[in-house]
Write an enzyme that holds these catalytic residues in place. Sequence first.
Site, PDB file in Angstrom:
ATOM      1  N   SER A 163       0.824  -1.203   0.000  1.00  0.00           N
ATOM      2  CA  SER A 163       0.000   0.000   0.000  1.00  0.00           C
ATOM      3  C   SER A 163       0.867   1.266   0.000  1.00  0.00           C
ATOM      4  CB  SER A 163      -0.966  -0.049   1.188  1.00  0.00           C
ATOM      5  OG  SER A 163      -1.978   0.910   1.073  1.00  0.00           O
ATOM      6  N   ASP A 258     -10.099  -4.083  -4.677  1.00  0.00           N
ATOM      7  CA  ASP A 258      -9.255  -3.100  -4.003  1.00  0.00           C
ATOM      8  C   ASP A 258      -9.260  -1.804  -4.792  1.00  0.00           C
ATOM      9  OD1 ASP A 258      -7.254  -1.682  -2.682  1.00  0.00           O
ATOM     10  OD2 ASP A 258      -5.631  -2.992  -3.307  1.00  0.00           O
ATOM     11  N   HIS A 288      -8.092  -5.206  -0.255  1.00  0.00           N
ATOM     12  CA  HIS A 288      -6.909  -4.486   0.201  1.00  0.00           C
ATOM     13  C   HIS A 288      -6.522  -4.940   1.605  1.00  0.00           C
ATOM     14  CE1 HIS A 288      -4.119  -1.108  -0.114  1.00  0.00           C
ATOM     15  NE2 HIS A 288      -4.287  -0.969   1.193  1.00  0.00           N
TER      16      HIS A 288
END
Length: 316
Positions: A163, A258, A288
Amino acid sequence: MSWFSKWPETGADALDPKLRSALEVQGPQPDFRGQPLAEVRANFDTMAARLPKLNEKLAKVETREVGACRVRVYTPEGRGSWPALLYLHGGGWVLGDLESHDDVCRSLANRTPCVVVSVDYRRSPESKYPVPLDDCETALRWLVEHAAELDVDPARVAVGGDSAGGNLAAGLAIRMRQKGGPRIAYQLLIYPATDRSVGRDSHREFASGFGLSRSNMQWFWDCYLTETAERDNPEISPLRVKILKGLPPAFVLTAHSDVLRDEGEEFARRLHEAGVPVRAVRFRAMNHGFIRMGAVFPQADHGLTVLAEALRSIPR
């Protein structure tokens, strides 16, 4: 082998039923803009602590002070010299720390095997860009300078993260190319944030109800960046780098459901088109953050193994 694949190779893209049920119980992710920062962090830390852990055993785990932050060094069983991974945790540059991603780092160090150095970089909004990236650069230089002490091969040092950590890893690779080193041998990018805009199809399709929401992703960007931050700065938005030649080979892992899926895969596609060796894998039925749930979902456990296999391909 194609540079891009989906796992499993057959099956629907719908969320895993167990994951869907958990999301329904939790309800929509709260809007972080309406909460005190301390409360957002406390809630994240509580959820991270409650996640079941794989807790893979290693020869040694130690925490050190490097510059203005701490690093945690994970050393596998056996003898080196080892490849190394500088791991930059996710959490939108705002959340997360050494503890939240301890299980992931243990698994990668054990399964590759390699030395993993996890960086507790200073977080936003207290420390906005470029401070977190500067901390990551300091940690990279420390890792290379102390390679012999850590039993690490300095020619086989990778950077990676999930991320926001994937964003920092890609940004660091771009910065090191510009500065002429230290040389980074490989990028391990796990559902990375690669562009500060939130207008792609996946941002709209999975805007709410799939874990990370589109509005909270925008809040993370707002926390990380100053008002004067350059929109097209490739250290901020790696997808906007104009020339990709000379960047390290990469492995990019994405999740189907996601908000960051499309920008991660677009970055992988641009690397491929520029002739940079890259492999990208999309995990179906996952959302995610799934890679931290290896003790809960077989897909996440397999994802850790796939990432470890990718690290074994770090070129000498």
